[in-house]
Design a protein around this motif. Structure first.
Motif, PDB file in Angstrom:
ATOM      1  N   TRP A 151       0.827  -1.192   0.000  1.00 23.82           N
ATOM      2  CA  TRP A 151       0.000   0.000   0.000  1.00 23.82           C
ATOM      3  C   TRP A 151       0.868   1.251   0.000  1.00 23.82           C
ATOM      4  O   TRP A 151       2.051   1.226   0.358  1.00 23.82           O
ATOM      5  CB  TRP A 151      -0.940   0.011   1.203  1.00 23.82           C
ATOM      6  N   PHE A 233      -5.518  -0.292   3.998  1.00 21.52           N
ATOM      7  CA  PHE A 233      -5.774   0.671   2.939  1.00 21.52           C
ATOM      8  C   PHE A 233      -6.537   1.911   3.394  1.00 21.52           C
ATOM      9  O   PHE A 233      -6.756   2.814   2.596  1.00 21.52           O
ATOM     10  CB  PHE A 233      -6.546   0.011   1.789  1.00 21.52           C
ATOM     11  N   GLY A 239      -3.148   0.907  -3.223  1.00 21.62           N
ATOM     12  CA  GLY A 239      -2.892  -0.374  -2.585  1.00 21.62           C
ATOM     13  C   GLY A 239      -3.141  -1.517  -3.534  1.00 21.62           C
ATOM     14  O   GLY A 239      -3.800  -1.357  -4.566  1.00 21.62           O
TER      15      GLY A 239
END
Length: 698
Positions: A151, A233, A239
């Motif tokens: 991410w 996320f 991500g």
């Protein structure tokens, strides 16, 4: 040697606790490819047959995938013990066949460098994904374990974070749905307007392997998003989850080729549009990426205490296998299984105790599904809404630990739609917990032997259940990377999902066979009377034909609606197998069939007679006279095959001239064996289905 390996095992297990955190720009983060090594049973040697099979697949799969409309190829090369299974998938927006082929070929080469001499490897590269192993993972399209999660390090501004998270979730879901509906590539890309000065648009990509069904793809993508998004996320402007079976990605810049296949307008109430227009050039996109840091992590819910206990458990496994390996060395026979596969299969299944306590309301009595000799089973609901069944083994029970080891090692490696799926394991604070998928209709016996509930099982459902469990047993006996005898197959160990699809459960008594092994012998008889084959009950001899006998009993129970085990402790004069045989030979089998099957929705008489015939063949006295489970499946699926004429089944109650009924000599010998064996080894025989496992499983 064993001690040195166990030290390294402890170190490697503890190493999984660390998250690889790259705070610098994208270019300093770990570059592609990302690899996972040895998700299988061991190593190979240079210039071996196994390596030759890998190289053969490298050429074939690169050619087949690049020339396929789905950009996907799968296959196997060689024979056991050198057989290699592999799949390769190029990203759906790949327009150049040569780049797809070169990526796959390079991934095979890189895998043998980064995972040197490991029999299993997964490679995640751009634009392809590769996996190979020495066991047939291709047969299970839903196994997406071992995924990588990454991410963006930078957060979106706090003012727009909630709206951004909602918009990215909406886009990922829509793109996933688009991918699942694509019958060729199972691929989708999407774009959504966000109307923010910094992040004017969000882009996404989703893909599954094309051999998955639309439902499997949808479920796979939904699962990896639900499990990752809340934790990793939230508030991030990018991500991805890289999995072999399914993957997704979202960013605030266009990272895929071509126009998006799906476009979503800006959501109502989004932030006011800004005056900055992002560059559409490749340079502009590169600059944006260079300002983005990435965090790379293996998404595993590990805790230090669990890791140590797990390491000790796996060390025990390795010690057990080392003894088997030594025995094979003395016998001159080849031996293939080794420890790394068990480690890889288990370490991705660890769950936190706090998570399971929350899911079950701290193991509340109201959530208890059943209880048996080794503990209780509780229903639970994880935070993302997934229903689970938690098997809580009794504290301090050494037998429970043995069962846990057996079930953990076996079930973690078994993947089939007719086997119950192990979701996770927890070994914290003296707890020994196994977590399974929850089966809403519970076990087969709770419905089949209930006079009211049995009406839920019409002929179509009963045939579906018989076919399903037979396919599950065939997977255990003949198709999985292991050869397994269940040893406690019975209706209470057949679980039913919401659609009454059957799944075999409870592998605590299962025995692992070598590929060339046909039978085993034990002095510790364990199982349930009424379902045990005679050679096992009398002499401790078990084989795949032992499970076939148990299946035969279940088939006759499905047709008659009567349980065979009830006769062992009852005052009834004739047991089920004798009743079926008597009516079969007299041509009056319909008199014994479940009355519900003869009612308004009458089952076809020829099909019911066929099922009785197959059941009787499965319960023949001699194992040699019983069919293999693959032959049973052929008989079940064919309407033209001629069935053999069965002989009188074993364990029949004989009627004497004075109308007294007694057990046959064979059964009496089995009962005497139970008594003597119990004195020597505390054998666990169950005349009334109270076995080593819970009374009413999951």
């Amino acid at each position: 040697m064993v001690r040195r390996f166990c030290y390294s095992l402890l170190a490697s297990t503890a190493a999984l606790l660390f998250i690889v955190d790259h705070h610098g720009p994208f270019t300093t983060a770990q570059p592609l490819p990302w690899q996972r090594c040895n998700d299988t049973s061991g190593n190979f040697t240079e210039k071996s047959a196994y390596q030759a099979n890998i190289n053969r697949l490298a050429t074939v799969l690169a050619t087949n995938a690049s020339s396929s409309p789905s950009l996907f190829a799968r296959g196997a090369a060689g024979r056991v013990p050198d057989v290699v299974y592999a799949l390769a998938l190029c990203r759906g927006d790949t327009t150049n066949a040569s780049s797809c082929a070169s990526c796959i070929a390079a991934s095979f080469k890189t895998a043998q460098q980064l995972c040197a001499y490991k029999k299993g490897a997964s490679m995640f590269d751009d634009p392809c994904i590769l996996r190979y192993a020495d066991w047939d993972f291709l047969s299970n399209t839903t196994d997406n374990r071992g995924a990588y999660t990454a991410w963006s390090f930078d957060n979106v501004t706090a003012a727009v974070a909630p709206a951004f998270d909602a918009a990215s979730a909406r886009l990922v879901n829509a793109t996933s749905e688009y991918a699942a509906a694509d019958p060729v590539r199972r691929f989708g890309t999407g774009e959504e307007g966000f109307d923010d000065a910094t992040y004017p648009k969000i882009y996404s990509l989703a893909q599954c392997t094309p051999d998955m069904t639309a439902a499997e793809c949808r479920t796979c993508l939904g699962r990896i998003y639900r499990w990752r998004a809340p934790t990793y996320f939230a508030g991030k402007h990018g991500g991805r989850v890289f999995g072999v079976r399914c993957s997704f990605r979202f960013e605030t810049y266009s990272f895929f080729s071509g126009n998006p296949l799906l476009q979503i307008p800006a959501p109502p109430g989004a932030p006011a549009p800004g005056n900055i227009t992002p560059s559409a050039t490749g340079q502009g996109r590169r600059d944006h990426r260079n300002r983005t840091g990435l965090v790379l992590a293996v998404a595993l819910p590990l805790a230090a205490a669990v890791a140590v206990v797990l390491a000790l458990t796996v060390a025990w496994i390795c010690f057990w296998k080392s003894r088997r390996r030594a025995a094979h060395k003395d016998s001159g026979k080849p031996y293939s299984p080794s420890c790394p596969d068990d480690i890889q299969s288990i370490d991705s299944l660890l769950l936190d105790l706090s998570t399971l306590r929350a899911a079950t309301d701290d193991f509340a009595e109201s959530n208890k599904l059943g209880e048996g000799g080794f503990g209780a089973v509780y229903k639970g609901v994880l935070s993302e809404g997934q229903e689970i069944a938690v098997k809580r083994l009794s504290l301090g029970s050494t037998q429970g630990l043995t069962e846990l080891r057996t079930e953990l090692v076996l079930v973690a490696k078994l993947q089939h739609k007719n086997l119950v799926r192990l979701i996770g394991v927890c070994l914290e604070q003296d707890e020994k917990l196994l977590v399974y998928e929850y089966m809403p209709n519970r076990s087969l016996d709770t419905i089949l032997f209930d006079s009211q509930k049995s009406k839920e099982l019409d002929w179509g459902k009963r045939i579906m259940i018989v076919n399903g469990v037979a396919r599950g047993l065939q997977y255990l006996h003949e198709e999985s990377q292991l050869k397994i005898v269940h040893r406690d197959f019975k209706p209470s160990n057949v679980l039913l999902d919401s659609d009454y699809n059957p799944k075999i459960s409870d592998f605590g008594l299962a025995k692992l066979f070598d590929l060339d092994q046909s039978q085993g012998v034990t002095s510790h008889i364990a199982g349930t009377y009424g379902y045990m084959a005679p050679e096992y009950a009398m002499h401790g001899q078990y084989s795949v034909k032992s499970d076939v006998f148990s299946l035969g009993v279940l088939i006759l129970e499905m047709v008659t609606g009567r349980t065979n085990s009830s006769f062992n402790n009852s005052e009834q004069s004739v047991d089920l197998l004798s009743l079926v045989w008597e009516h079969w030979t007299m041509g009056t089998i319909e008199e014994l069939l479940d009355p519900f099957l003869l009612g308004h929705h009458r089952a076809p008489s020829d099909q019911m007679a066929k099922l009785v015939n197959i059941g009787l063949l499965c319960v023949q006295d001699s194992p040699a006279d019983r069919p293999l489970i693959s032959s049973v499946n052929v008989m079940l699926s064919s309407n033209t095959i001629s069935l053999q004429v069965p002989s009188r089944p074993t364990f029949c109650i004989q009627e004497t001239e004075d109308h007294l009924h007694q057990y046959s000599d064979a059964y009496n010998r089995a009962l005497k064996l139970q008594s003597s064996t119990a004195d020597r080894s505390k054998a666990t025989l169950s005349p009334n289905e109270v076995t080593l496992t819970e009374l009413e499983p999951r």
